[in-house]
Design a protein around this motif. Structure first.
Motif, PDB file in Angstrom:
ATOM      1  N   VAL A   1       6.021  -9.351  -5.083  1.00 40.76           N
ATOM      2  CA  VAL A   1       5.388  -8.217  -4.257  1.00 40.76           C
ATOM      3  C   VAL A   1       5.322  -6.724  -5.042  1.00 40.76           C
ATOM      4  N   LYS A   2       6.392  -6.597  -5.540  1.00 38.06           N
ATOM      5  CA  LYS A   2       6.317  -5.027  -6.225  1.00 38.06           C
ATOM      6  C   LYS A   2       5.166  -5.110  -7.485  1.00 38.06           C
ATOM      7  N   ALA A   3       5.107  -6.145  -8.003  1.00 32.87           N
ATOM      8  CA  ALA A   3       4.049  -5.955  -9.354  1.00 32.87           C
ATOM      9  C   ALA A   3       2.781  -6.153  -8.778  1.00 32.87           C
ATOM     10  N   ILE A   4       2.551  -6.783  -7.662  1.00 34.11           N
ATOM     11  CA  ILE A   4       1.240  -6.825  -6.897  1.00 34.11           C
ATOM     12  C   ILE A   4       0.843  -5.601  -6.732  1.00 34.11           C
ATOM     13  N   GLN A   5       1.797  -4.833  -5.791  1.00 35.64           N
ATOM     14  CA  GLN A   5       1.751  -3.530  -5.163  1.00 35.64           C
ATOM     15  C   GLN A   5       1.373  -2.682  -6.293  1.00 35.64           C
ATOM     16  N   ILE A   6       2.025  -2.421  -7.319  1.00 36.56           N
ATOM     17  CA  ILE A   6       1.997  -1.491  -8.430  1.00 36.56           C
ATOM     18  C   ILE A   6       0.291  -1.770  -9.063  1.00 36.56           C
ATOM     19  N   ALA A   7       0.284  -2.941  -9.110  1.00 44.60           N
ATOM     20  CA  ALA A   7      -1.219  -3.530 -10.000  1.00 44.60           C
ATOM     21  C   ALA A   7      -2.168  -2.811  -8.748  1.00 44.60           C
ATOM     22  N   LEU A   8      -2.133  -2.969  -7.503  1.00 48.63           N
ATOM     23  CA  LEU A   8      -3.248  -2.917  -6.578  1.00 48.63           C
ATOM     24  C   LEU A   8      -3.017  -1.166  -6.428  1.00 48.63           C
ATOM     25  N   SER A   9      -2.129  -0.668  -6.459  1.00 50.10           N
ATOM     26  CA  SER A   9      -2.211   0.969  -6.492  1.00 50.10           C
ATOM     27  C   SER A   9      -2.625   1.338  -7.767  1.00 50.10           C
ATOM     28  N   ASP A  10      -2.526   0.858  -8.923  1.00 46.80           N
ATOM     29  CA  ASP A  10      -3.179   1.314  -9.988  1.00 46.80           C
ATOM     30  C   ASP A  10      -4.735   0.922 -10.126  1.00 46.80           C
ATOM     31  N   ALA A  11      -5.097  -0.160  -9.638  1.00 46.96           N
ATOM     32  CA  ALA A  11      -6.398  -0.244  -9.656  1.00 46.96           C
ATOM     33  C   ALA A  11      -7.172   0.750  -8.613  1.00 46.96           C
ATOM     34  N   GLU A  12      -6.387   1.032  -7.533  1.00 46.61           N
ATOM     35  CA  GLU A  12      -7.023   2.126  -6.543  1.00 46.61           C
ATOM     36  C   GLU A  12      -7.016   3.319  -7.029  1.00 46.61           C
ATOM     37  N   LYS A  13      -6.238   3.868  -7.784  1.00 49.13           N
ATOM     38  CA  LYS A  13      -6.170   5.017  -8.425  1.00 49.13           C
ATOM     39  C   LYS A  13      -7.359   4.963  -9.530  1.00 49.13           C
ATOM     40  N   ALA A  14      -7.285   4.076 -10.322  1.00 54.28           N
ATOM     41  CA  ALA A  14      -8.471   4.020 -11.358  1.00 54.28           C
ATOM     42  C   ALA A  14      -9.800   4.042 -10.835  1.00 54.28           C
ATOM     43  N   ALA A  15     -10.129   3.418  -9.623  1.00 57.62           N
ATOM     44  CA  ALA A  15     -11.225   3.389  -8.733  1.00 57.62           C
ATOM     45  C   ALA A  15     -11.493   4.699  -8.438  1.00 57.62           C
ATOM     46  N   VAL A  16     -10.611   5.660  -7.883  1.00 51.51           N
ATOM     47  CA  VAL A  16     -10.983   6.902  -7.329  1.00 51.51           C
ATOM     48  C   VAL A  16     -11.382   7.868  -8.459  1.00 51.51           C
ATOM     49  N   VAL A  17     -10.413   7.613  -9.622  1.00 46.89           N
ATOM     50  CA  VAL A  17     -10.691   8.480 -10.907  1.00 46.89           C
ATOM     51  C   VAL A  17     -12.211   8.187 -11.369  1.00 46.89           C
ATOM     52  N   ARG A  18     -12.700   6.735 -11.255  1.00 48.04           N
ATOM     53  CA  ARG A  18     -13.997   6.420 -11.796  1.00 48.04           C
ATOM     54  C   ARG A  18     -14.963   6.849 -10.706  1.00 48.04           C
ATOM     55  N   ALA A  19     -14.734   7.015  -9.449  1.00 47.77           N
ATOM     56  CA  ALA A  19     -15.648   7.493  -8.791  1.00 47.77           C
ATOM     57  C   ALA A  19     -15.912   9.194  -8.709  1.00 47.77           C
ATOM     58  N   LYS A  20     -14.835   9.894  -9.126  1.00 46.42           N
ATOM     59  CA  LYS A  20     -14.847  11.408  -9.469  1.00 46.42           C
ATOM     60  C   LYS A  20     -15.577  11.287 -10.585  1.00 46.42           C
ATOM     61  N   LEU A  21     -15.466  10.730 -11.639  1.00 46.08           N
ATOM     62  CA  LEU A  21     -15.947  10.978 -12.937  1.00 46.08           C
ATOM     63  C   LEU A  21     -17.536  10.636 -12.727  1.00 46.08           C
TER      64      LEU A  21
END
Length: 195
Positions: A165-185
């Protein structure tokens, strides 16, 4: 790793958490039953030892080799049953039919009657002792199995599910942050091109 995998792992964790208390309750009940079985075994063993000691004191004539006591008392029939306790089929000694061989009252010493009675009691106690040992062994095997299951849940399955659960939550959080960064770029790039 996606939200479906996260929900599956959380569901597993919840299932494990629901099963663990029932296993712990069963362990507690088995511990009580083991204590009860051990007490019955000890009581039967003590009764048998006391009987043997009492026979030695009350009937010292048994040392007389001239009186043949072989075959004086034998077990004719044993009625065994099963008792369901905590999902286990435990053996129960219902009845023991003891047969006393015919012997001449005038040709044998008077104390043979007392010996026959006590031998019958000793046979009953020995059979009861065997049944009590078997009961205790069955309860201990069941207790060992439940302890293994509890350890599996506490030390393997639940920690593994929590790590997943912890690993999936971290991966989802990282993916969400990466998506936000890509959107801003992408937005900056779009804005930069318009100027």
């Amino acid at each position: 790793m996606n939200k479906t995998a996260l929900n599956d792992e959380k569901e597993k964790l919840g299932t494990y958490a629901r099963f663990l208390p029932s296993l712990e309750l069963k362990r507690d009940q088995l511990l009580v039953e083991r204590t009860r079985a051990a007490r019955r075994l000890a009581d039967t063993d003590r009764d048998l030892r006391e009987l043997v000691g009492a026979v030695g004191e009350a009937l010292p004539m048994l040392a007389n080799q001239g009186v043949d006591l072989d075959g004086l008392v034998r077990v004719r029939a044993v009625d065994m049953g099963r008792e369901r306790v905590l999902g286990m089929a435990l053996p129960v000694l219902r009845a023991v039919d003891i047969a006393v061989a015919d012997y001449g009252c005038l040709t044998t010493p008077h104390w043979v009657d007392a010996v026959a009675s006590r031998l019958g009691t000793a046979m009953r106690l020995r059979l009861s002792l065997r049944v009590e040992r078997e009961r205790l062994a069955i309860v201990e095997r069941a207790l060992k199995k439940v302890n293994q299951r509890i350890n599996l849940f506490e030390k393997v399955l639940i920690p593994q599910a929590e790590r997943n659960v912890k690993a999936i939550q971290i991966a989802l959080s990282d993916a969400e942050k990466a998506a936000v960064v890509r959107a801003k770029l992408a937005k900056r790039k779009r804005l930069g091109l318009r100027l």
